[in-house]
Each structure stands twice: as C-alpha cells, then as structure tokens.
Design a protein around this motif. Structure first.
Motif, PDB file in Angstrom:
ATOM      1  N   GLU A   1     -13.624   5.313  -4.113  1.00  0.00           N
ATOM      2  CA  GLU A   1     -12.695   4.840  -3.086  1.00  0.00           C
ATOM      3  C   GLU A   1     -11.276   5.042  -3.576  1.00  0.00           C
ATOM      4  OE1 GLU A   1     -15.365   1.099  -1.363  1.00  0.00           O
ATOM      5  OE2 GLU A   1     -13.472   0.703  -2.382  1.00  0.00           O
ATOM      6  N   THR A   2     -10.397   5.404  -2.643  1.00  0.00           N
ATOM      7  CA  THR A   2      -8.973   5.517  -2.938  1.00  0.00           C
ATOM      8  C   THR A   2      -8.229   4.562  -2.013  1.00  0.00           C
ATOM      9  OG1 THR A   2      -9.275   7.849  -3.490  1.00  0.00           O
ATOM     10  CG2 THR A   2      -7.025   7.102  -3.098  1.00  0.00           C
ATOM     11  N   TRP A   3      -7.409   3.704  -2.616  1.00  0.00           N
ATOM     12  CA  TRP A   3      -6.636   2.700  -1.882  1.00  0.00           C
ATOM     13  C   TRP A   3      -5.159   2.909  -2.161  1.00  0.00           C
ATOM     14  CZ3 TRP A   3      -8.478  -1.693   0.884  1.00  0.00           C
ATOM     15  CH2 TRP A   3      -9.868  -1.830   0.909  1.00  0.00           C
ATOM     16  N   ILE A   4      -4.332   2.562  -1.198  1.00  0.00           N
ATOM     17  CA  ILE A   4      -2.880   2.539  -1.398  1.00  0.00           C
ATOM     18  C   ILE A   4      -2.399   1.124  -1.077  1.00  0.00           C
ATOM     19  CG2 ILE A   4      -2.267   3.289   0.942  1.00  0.00           C
ATOM     20  CD1 ILE A   4      -0.488   4.668  -2.070  1.00  0.00           C
ATOM     21  N   ILE A   5      -1.536   0.622  -1.944  1.00  0.00           N
ATOM     22  CA  ILE A   5      -1.030  -0.743  -1.767  1.00  0.00           C
ATOM     23  C   ILE A   5       0.480  -0.714  -1.943  1.00  0.00           C
ATOM     24  CG2 ILE A   5      -1.090  -3.120  -2.617  1.00  0.00           C
ATOM     25  CD1 ILE A   5      -3.870  -2.415  -3.835  1.00  0.00           C
ATOM     26  N   LYS A   6       1.198  -1.170  -0.929  1.00  0.00           N
ATOM     27  CA  LYS A   6       2.653  -1.288  -1.054  1.00  0.00           C
ATOM     28  C   LYS A   6       2.934  -2.548  -1.860  1.00  0.00           C
ATOM     29  CE  LYS A   6       6.995  -1.145   1.349  1.00  0.00           C
ATOM     30  NZ  LYS A   6       7.709  -1.029   2.604  1.00  0.00           N
ATOM     31  N   SER A   7       3.766  -2.408  -2.878  1.00  0.00           N
ATOM     32  CA  SER A   7       3.982  -3.534  -3.778  1.00  0.00           C
ATOM     33  C   SER A   7       5.319  -3.412  -4.470  1.00  0.00           C
ATOM     34  CB  SER A   7       2.880  -3.563  -4.840  1.00  0.00           C
ATOM     35  OG  SER A   7       3.150  -4.559  -5.784  1.00  0.00           O
ATOM     36  N   ASP A   8       5.951  -4.542  -4.690  1.00  0.00           N
ATOM     37  CA  ASP A   8       7.175  -4.572  -5.480  1.00  0.00           C
ATOM     38  C   ASP A   8       6.894  -5.082  -6.882  1.00  0.00           C
ATOM     39  OD1 ASP A   8       8.829  -3.612  -3.456  1.00  0.00           O
ATOM     40  OD2 ASP A   8       8.972  -5.597  -2.550  1.00  0.00           O
ATOM     41  N   SER A   9       5.623  -5.252  -7.212  1.00  0.00           N
ATOM     42  CA  SER A   9       5.234  -5.786  -8.513  1.00  0.00           C
ATOM     43  C   SER A   9       4.143  -4.922  -9.121  1.00  0.00           C
ATOM     44  CB  SER A   9       4.724  -7.222  -8.360  1.00  0.00           C
ATOM     45  OG  SER A   9       4.213  -7.691  -9.590  1.00  0.00           O
TER      46      SER A   9
ATOM     47  N   ILE B   1       0.126  -8.793  -6.255  1.00  0.00           N
ATOM     48  CA  ILE B   1       0.049  -7.791  -5.197  1.00  0.00           C
ATOM     49  C   ILE B   1      -0.373  -8.465  -3.894  1.00  0.00           C
ATOM     50  CG2 ILE B   1      -1.240  -5.773  -4.399  1.00  0.00           C
ATOM     51  CD1 ILE B   1      -1.364  -4.841  -7.279  1.00  0.00           C
ATOM     52  N   ASP B   2       0.331  -8.140  -2.818  1.00  0.00           N
ATOM     53  CA  ASP B   2      -0.002  -8.664  -1.492  1.00  0.00           C
ATOM     54  C   ASP B   2      -1.083  -7.770  -0.898  1.00  0.00           C
ATOM     55  OD1 ASP B   2      -0.177  -9.722   1.012  1.00  0.00           O
ATOM     56  OD2 ASP B   2       1.931  -9.410   1.531  1.00  0.00           O
ATOM     57  N   ILE B   3      -2.325  -8.253  -0.911  1.00  0.00           N
ATOM     58  CA  ILE B   3      -3.438  -7.408  -0.478  1.00  0.00           C
ATOM     59  C   ILE B   3      -3.416  -7.125   1.023  1.00  0.00           C
ATOM     60  CG2 ILE B   3      -4.930  -7.998  -2.407  1.00  0.00           C
ATOM     61  CD1 ILE B   3      -6.417  -9.854  -0.396  1.00  0.00           C
ATOM     62  N   LYS B   4      -2.557  -7.808   1.770  1.00  0.00           N
ATOM     63  CA  LYS B   4      -2.412  -7.489   3.195  1.00  0.00           C
ATOM     64  C   LYS B   4      -1.828  -6.083   3.349  1.00  0.00           C
ATOM     65  CE  LYS B   4      -0.123 -11.194   3.772  1.00  0.00           C
ATOM     66  NZ  LYS B   4       0.709 -12.299   4.119  1.00  0.00           N
ATOM     67  N   ASN B   5      -1.165  -5.592   2.294  1.00  0.00           N
ATOM     68  CA  ASN B   5      -0.577  -4.253   2.326  1.00  0.00           C
ATOM     69  C   ASN B   5      -1.529  -3.189   1.785  1.00  0.00           C
ATOM     70  OD1 ASN B   5       1.930  -5.126   3.343  1.00  0.00           O
ATOM     71  ND2 ASN B   5       2.560  -5.770   1.305  1.00  0.00           N
ATOM     72  N   ALA B   6      -2.795  -3.526   1.572  1.00  0.00           N
ATOM     73  CA  ALA B   6      -3.768  -2.578   1.018  1.00  0.00           C
ATOM     74  C   ALA B   6      -4.465  -1.824   2.150  1.00  0.00           C
ATOM     75  CB  ALA B   6      -4.795  -3.318   0.172  1.00  0.00           C
ATOM     76  N   VAL B   7      -4.543  -0.503   1.989  1.00  0.00           N
ATOM     77  CA  VAL B   7      -5.192   0.348   2.981  1.00  0.00           C
ATOM     78  C   VAL B   7      -6.104   1.320   2.242  1.00  0.00           C
ATOM     79  CG1 VAL B   7      -4.825   2.098   4.768  1.00  0.00           C
ATOM     80  CG2 VAL B   7      -3.193   0.219   4.510  1.00  0.00           C
ATOM     81  N   ILE B   8      -7.362   1.404   2.698  1.00  0.00           N
ATOM     82  CA  ILE B   8      -8.257   2.389   2.096  1.00  0.00           C
ATOM     83  C   ILE B   8      -7.932   3.755   2.701  1.00  0.00           C
ATOM     84  CG2 ILE B   8     -10.149   1.994   3.733  1.00  0.00           C
ATOM     85  CD1 ILE B   8     -12.042   2.485   1.240  1.00  0.00           C
ATOM     86  N   LEU B   9      -7.738   4.740   1.836  1.00  0.00           N
ATOM     87  CA  LEU B   9      -7.388   6.090   2.274  1.00  0.00           C
ATOM     88  C   LEU B   9      -8.590   7.009   2.350  1.00  0.00           C
ATOM     89  CD1 LEU B   9      -4.140   6.742   0.193  1.00  0.00           C
ATOM     90  CD2 LEU B   9      -4.321   6.000   2.575  1.00  0.00           C
ATOM     91  N   ASP B  10      -9.563   6.800   1.441  1.00  0.00           N
ATOM     92  CA  ASP B  10     -10.652   7.754   1.344  1.00  0.00           C
ATOM     93  C   ASP B  10     -11.827   7.114   0.627  1.00  0.00           C
ATOM     94  OD1 ASP B  10     -11.919  10.272   1.557  1.00  0.00           O
ATOM     95  OD2 ASP B  10     -11.233  10.863  -0.430  1.00  0.00           O
ATOM     96  N   SER B  11     -13.021   7.604   0.940  1.00  0.00           N
ATOM     97  CA  SER B  11     -14.205   7.245   0.172  1.00  0.00           C
ATOM     98  C   SER B  11     -15.088   8.490   0.094  1.00  0.00           C
ATOM     99  CB  SER B  11     -14.965   6.080   0.809  1.00  0.00           C
ATOM    100  OG  SER B  11     -15.427   6.435   2.087  1.00  0.00           O
ATOM    101  N   TYR B  12     -15.877   8.573  -0.961  1.00  0.00           N
ATOM    102  CA  TYR B  12     -16.724   9.747  -1.164  1.00  0.00           C
ATOM    103  C   TYR B  12     -17.927   9.358  -2.005  1.00  0.00           C
ATOM    104  CZ  TYR B  12     -14.038   9.715  -5.485  1.00  0.00           C
ATOM    105  OH  TYR B  12     -13.437   9.316  -6.651  1.00  0.00           O
ATOM    106  N   ILE B  13     -18.960  10.195  -1.933  1.00  0.00           N
ATOM    107  CA  ILE B  13     -20.201   9.984  -2.677  1.00  0.00           C
ATOM    108  C   ILE B  13     -20.524  11.278  -3.413  1.00  0.00           C
ATOM    109  CG2 ILE B  13     -22.669   9.504  -2.512  1.00  0.00           C
ATOM    110  CD1 ILE B  13     -22.100   8.020   0.112  1.00  0.00           C
ATOM    111  N   ALA B  14     -20.949  11.151  -4.666  1.00  0.00           N
ATOM    112  CA  ALA B  14     -21.386  12.321  -5.439  1.00  0.00           C
ATOM    113  C   ALA B  14     -22.577  11.915  -6.295  1.00  0.00           C
ATOM    114  CB  ALA B  14     -20.259  12.829  -6.326  1.00  0.00           C
ATOM    115  N   THR B  15     -23.688  12.617  -6.151  1.00  0.00           N
ATOM    116  CA  THR B  15     -24.849  12.403  -7.014  1.00  0.00           C
ATOM    117  C   THR B  15     -24.854  13.507  -8.052  1.00  0.00           C
ATOM    118  OG1 THR B  15     -26.091  11.362  -5.223  1.00  0.00           O
ATOM    119  CG2 THR B  15     -27.358  12.186  -7.099  1.00  0.00           C
ATOM    120  N   LEU B  16     -24.787  13.108  -9.322  1.00  0.00           N
ATOM    121  CA  LEU B  16     -24.658  14.074 -10.405  1.00  0.00           C
ATOM    122  C   LEU B  16     -25.784  13.924 -11.417  1.00  0.00           C
ATOM    123  CD1 LEU B  16     -20.814  13.704 -11.073  1.00  0.00           C
ATOM    124  CD2 LEU B  16     -21.963  15.339  -9.586  1.00  0.00           C
TER     125      LEU B  16
END
Length: 181
Positions: A82-90, A96-111
């Motif tokens: 998972e890739t998340w972006i969080i706007k934060s001044d700290s 961190i204000d988790i209300k500013n957290a947005v998931i950008l992407d998710s992926y699966i890989a079987t290796l």
C-alpha cells in the motif's frame, strides 16, 4: 590377515574418506544454507538508483519512483503493498493528523523464494514503476507499507504505529510541495 593387505585396505578407505570430505566441503561452499530469512523492500529514484527521490515538487508536478521487493523468506510469499500520502507539518508519527491520509495505491505480488547471493550481480525480483502528483502545496509524507501473506485491515493510525515499532515493513519519503512561482 596380511599386514601389507591391511595397509592397502586402510589406505584405500582413508582415500575414499578424504575424497568424500573434499566433495562435501565443495558442496557446502557452492550451496550455503541460508540461515536468516527476510524480504527486501525498497524504493528507487527516477534514475533507478537509491537516490534522486522526488522530495521537492511543484504542485501538480509528477514524481517518479520504483517500488521493489525481493523474497528471501525461503518459501513462497504473497505480498500486499500500500502507498499512502499524508499532509503533515510534523515528522513525528504521533502528531500526524490521519484525517489528511489518503491511500494512493495498492498491489499484490506472489513471489517464489530467491536465494541470497553474496557475490555476483544483484537481481531485482519484483519492481513496480510508480508516478504521482500532489496538487496542493505543503509538507507531505509518502508511506509505503508491505504486508506478508495477508493484507492488513488496520486503520492508517495503527499502520503508522506498527511502522514506528518495526512490526511491519515500511518506507517513508518526505515531500515538500511548493506552488509554481
């Protein structure tokens, strides 16, 4: 039994033991047993190296990364990323204000497991080219989480706490986004 015959038998036996021993040592050197099992989890900058990350962008500008995984777990593993972006001044996770957290992407890989190569050329196993842009200026943290064998249903606050405690694989990239002047 004749003493000369006994010496020949013992010499032959010792020669066989010596040859088998040498073959065993050669086999162990050529095929070392992996004693530590782990996963490699990394990000690379736009040049495909472990630097030149998009840490300073203008609003709307595209940043480029490569996310990579190598399985040294000694067994097949299904990875959930998972890739998340969080706007934060700290930079402090607890602030961190988790209300500013947005998931950008998710992926699966079987290796499949890949042997650890100490000498020789390193080889990638799974790599995902990734691009993103942020439209609003500010300080951001981009978090990359990697879960083994099952996806985490924890909320972002718990994932950040697990990252802080090193109980999950995670990477963080600080990004400063400025307005075009």
């Amino acid at each position: 039994m004749d003493k000369e015959l006994l010496n020949k038998v013992l010499t032959g036996f010792l020669l066989i033991v010596l040859i088998v021993s040498i073959m065993g040592v050669v086999y162990i050197i050529k095929n070392p047993k992996q004693s530590e099992y782990f996963s490699e989890f990394y990000i690379l900058g736009k040049s495909g190296m472990a630097y030149d990350y998009p840490t300073e962008l203008y609003s709307g500008e595209t940043g480029y990364l490569t996310i990579g995984i190598v399985n040294h777990e000694g067994r097949n593993v299904t990875y959930y990323g998972e890739t998340w972006i969080i706007k934060s001044d700290s930079s402090n996770i607890s602030e961190i204000d988790i209300k500013n957290a947005v998931i950008l992407d998710s992926y699966i890989a079987t290796l499949e497991p890949k042997p650890l190569i100490v000498e020789g050329d390193w080889e990638a196993q799974f790599e995902k080219n990734y691009s993103f842009s942020i439209d609003e200026s500010g300080n951001y943290q981009m978090w990359f989480f990697l879960f083994k064998d099952n996806v985490s249903n924890d909320n972002i606050s718990k994932k950040l706490q697990n990252a802080k405690n090193n109980t999950i694989l995670s990477l963080k990239l600080n990004i400063d986004v400025s307005n075009w002047t």
